[in-house]
Design an enzyme around this catalytic site. Structure first.
Site, PDB file in Angstrom:
ATOM      1  N   THR A 394       0.876  -1.156   0.000  1.00 16.57           N
ATOM      2  CA  THR A 394       0.000   0.000   0.000  1.00 16.57           C
ATOM      3  C   THR A 394       0.926   1.223   0.000  1.00 16.57           C
ATOM      4  O   THR A 394       2.131   1.064   0.051  1.00 16.57           O
ATOM      5  CB  THR A 394      -0.860  -0.123   1.272  1.00 16.57           C
ATOM      6  OG1 THR A 394      -1.653  -1.294   1.123  1.00 16.57           O
ATOM      7  CG2 THR A 394      -1.713   1.069   1.566  1.00 16.57           C
ATOM      8  N   ASP A 436      -8.701  -9.057   0.478  1.00 17.39           N
ATOM      9  CA  ASP A 436      -8.805  -8.586   1.864  1.00 17.39           C
ATOM     10  C   ASP A 436     -10.092  -9.044   2.552  1.00 17.39           C
ATOM     11  O   ASP A 436     -10.272  -8.844   3.750  1.00 17.39           O
ATOM     12  CB  ASP A 436      -8.708  -7.054   1.930  1.00 17.39           C
ATOM     13  CG  ASP A 436      -7.254  -6.569   1.970  1.00 17.39           C
ATOM     14  OD1 ASP A 436      -6.349  -7.419   1.989  1.00 17.39           O
ATOM     15  OD2 ASP A 436      -7.032  -5.348   1.969  1.00 17.39           O
ATOM     16  N   SER A 465     -10.024  -3.386   5.981  1.00 15.95           N
ATOM     17  CA  SER A 465      -8.695  -2.837   5.698  1.00 15.95           C
ATOM     18  C   SER A 465      -7.938  -2.609   7.001  1.00 15.95           C
ATOM     19  O   SER A 465      -8.528  -2.575   8.080  1.00 15.95           O
ATOM     20  CB  SER A 465      -8.854  -1.506   4.959  1.00 15.95           C
ATOM     21  OG  SER A 465      -7.616  -0.853   4.828  1.00 15.95           O
ATOM     22  N   GLY A 487      -0.108  -3.771   4.972  1.00 16.96           N
ATOM     23  CA  GLY A 487      -1.169  -4.729   5.278  1.00 16.96           C
ATOM     24  C   GLY A 487      -1.498  -4.702   6.759  1.00 16.96           C
ATOM     25  O   GLY A 487      -1.644  -3.632   7.352  1.00 16.96           O
TER      26      GLY A 487
HETATM   27  N1  GLY Z   1      -4.854  -3.863   1.304  1.00 12.52           N
HETATM   28  C1  GLY Z   1      -4.310  -3.453   2.523  1.00 12.52           C
HETATM   29  C2  GLY Z   1      -5.305  -2.869   3.454  1.00 12.52           C
HETATM   30  O1  GLY Z   1      -6.306  -2.345   3.014  1.00 12.52           O
HETATM   31  O2  GLY Z   1      -5.145  -2.918   4.643  1.00 12.52           O
END
Ligand code: GLY
Length: 583
Positions: A394, A436, A465, A487
């Site tokens: 991210t 996710d 998320s 993440g």
């Molecule tokens: N894809 C990582 C998050 O949204 O936490």
């Protein structure tokens, strides 16, 4: 002595600015000032006076700064940076993904949270990633057309601009269009990132065409990468706004690629996408106020929960990154992540007990579960529900001006370069955010672990998320804005960064670069970055922690601290390419 200190400080300020960027070289420190930096600290921030952008890549960060210099506000700069990163930082900057933007508006003294997380297409279903054997099909979940949620970034950026910006779409999109059309020299970091994902990108003919030379070879450092298709898409957005992306020719190209690749996103899904404003989550740690991301992020809830668990401990006396401190921190993390697997999901679909989880009385009860000097095995904390590992790719950028306006923005394609599938004729990669969701609620995932029912897949739902754009307030004033990729490690990264500043009095650079740990309850494993002493790790092992030392850095913060009208910025220099642009 005082004169010497002031001379050294002035020297440092000018050196720091020159080192950071040409824009910073123009900044001047006033002759007389109270020192704003203790230059005995391990790492020193970059200093700005009027405006600052801290991000993962130089050109997009400088594009944001230029918008500030042209008279744009922090939201204008945030939108310009977000679109520019889609060009210069394709591993995570995006048009095809989603994210969260937290804004502090100084004049109104209020915070706004924009949720532009992707949504599951209407045709998505609970078991869509399960094979005939009932097990998760990980290729389908992460690297197929079905892995993509309906993109939210364009809607989110335009929502922010329309409601809180001051410039036109054309103005804020101009830097991104120029970078895409004219191209830019491939940096060391981009060369490295493309090489790391080359195998997967090469498998998709359109991604191969976009990110490799016509003969299929990699761009060398310094060679020019042009993205005319992406420039075309950005022009559609500049000309027609949200409709230029979610309807019309761009939408048709996305829907056509979905049909071709057996994906689920339709023209109706695209037309129906909305960015939402939600009240941010709020809490306190001692005298500090924390404002962060609410569900469908789990970030704010668990940052507050862990801070509540630690609030009454004399952390400074334990010592930063001492075994005693890291033990307490780890045990608090385990309790929070156990709750994450049970209680968190999209609040528009499931009940999320935010108030109960962030209640200080709940933390006081939970604190009794933490044993001094002894790790509680994860299996004894709660049975059977765990968090699966998440992608680390991210990205975060943080912007501030001297009036105290701030933006902390985290957005993502999920994995590095998302699903590595590009939509022909748009220059755009698809996200793999459907990963996710809990593809198999209550059952084993890729890591032999299990996720909660509240995060099961459903059409229109937003996947849970960990993204945690956060602003800390001190004496009622914005003080520290940060966020991170990583993440599930985003939560513990942001937590430790703000704790370093709040409880250990570190400056913004030392707070973001000091070694971190991560524990997410299950697997029952305490990850420790390089830089935590072997003696400390031994003591932690003796307490029963299953320590995994070394490996990848945990998260990558981009932070700004406001102090006495100065802007102090820091990028986590342990990963390449980060940049602080200031004036
Ligand atoms: N894809 C990582 C998050 O949204 O936490």
């Amino acid at each position: 002595m005082q004169k010497l200190a002031s001379t050294l400080l002035s020297l440092y300020l000018s050196l720091a600015m020159v080192a950071a960027s040409p824009a910073q070289a123009r900044a001047t420190a006033p002759a007389e000032q109270t020192p704003i930096i203790d230059y005995n600290e391990r790492f020193l921030p970059i200093v700005g006076r009027t405006g600052m952008v801290v991000g993962p890549e130089q050109l997009a960060t400088e594009a944001g700064l230029r918008i500030l210099q042209q008279g744009g506000n922090v939201v204008d700069a945030a939108v310009a940076t977000g679109f520019a990163l889609a060009v210069t930082y394709p591993r995570a900057g995006n048009l095809g993904g989603g994210g969260f933007m937290l804004i502090h508006l100084a004049e109104d003294n209020r915070q706004v949270f924009i949720d532009y997380r992707e949504t599951a297409p209407a045709a998505a279903s609970r078991d869509m990633f399960l094979g005939e054997d009932g097990k998760e099909d990980f290729m389908l979940e992460y690297f197929s057309h079905q892995a993509s949620g309906v993109p939210g970034t364009v809607a989110g950026m335009l929502y922010a601009l329309e409601h809180y910006g001051s410039m036109s779409r054309e103005q804020v999109l101009a830097p991104a269009i120029a970078l895409a059309e004219e191209g830019f020299p491939v940096s060391f970091a981009l060369n490295y990132e493309l090489a790391a994902r080359a195998d997967r990108l090469r498998r998709n003919p359109e991604a191969l065409r976009l990110y490799f030379k016509p003969d299929g070879s990699a761009y060398e450092i310094g060679e020019i990468l042009r993205q005319p298709d992406l420039a075309w898409t950005l022009r559609q957005i500049a000309a027609r706004g949200k409709e230029g992306f979610y309807q019309g020719e761009v939408a048709s190209r996305i829907a056509a690629e979905m049909q071709r690749g057996n994906g689920l996103i339709t023209l109706d899904d695209l037309a129906a996408y909305r960015a939402l404003e939600r009240p941010p989550i709020r809490g306190s740690f001692r005298d500090f106020e924390i404002v962060s991301a609410p569900p469908p992020s789990s970030g704010g809830v668990h940052i507050l929960q862990i801070l509540n668990l630690l609030e009454n401990e004399d952390l400074a006396a334990l010592g930063h990154n001492s075994a005693a401190y890291l033990h307490l921190l780890t045990e608090a993390m385990k309790l929070a992540y156990a709750d994450r697997s049970e209680y968190l999901g999209d609040p528009d679909f499931v009940a999320v007990p935010v108030a109960a989880l962030t209640d200080k009385a709940y933390a006081a009860r939970q604190r009794k579960l933490i044993t001094d000097q002894r790790a509680t095995p994860a299996a004894q904390i709660a049975p059977g529900r765990v968090l699966k590992g998440e992608s680390q790719d991210t990205t975060q950028y943080t912007i501030a001006d001297r009036h105290g306006n701030m933006v902390s923005n985290t957005y993502t394609l999920n994995a590095s370069f998302g699903s590595a599938i590009a939509v022909p004729g748009t220059g755009m990669l698809l996200n793999n955010e459907m990963g996710d969701f809990a593809a198999l609620p209550g059952g084993a995932n890729m890591f032999g672990l299990v996720q909660g029912e509240r995060n099961a897949i459903a059409g229109g739902k937003r996947p849970l998320s960990s993204m945690s754009p956060t602003i800390v307030f001190r004496d009622g004033q914005p003080w520290f804005a940060t966020g991170s990729p990583g993440g599930s490690m985003i939560i513990t990264t942001v937590l430790q960064t703000i704790l370093n500043a709040m409880a250990f009095d570190m400056n913004v650079a030392t707070a973001g670069i000091s070694p971190r740990i991560h524990h997410q309850w299950l697997p029952d494993e305490l990850q420790a970055e390089q830089g935590i002493s072997p003696d400390t790790l031994r003591l932690l092992r003796e307490m029963g922690h299953q320590v995994k030392a070394g490996g990848r850095t945990i998260g990558r913060t981009q932070s700004i601290m406001l102090r006495d009208g100065w802007l102090l910025g820091a990028t986590d220099t342990r990963r390449p390419g980060g940049w602080v642009a200031a004036y």
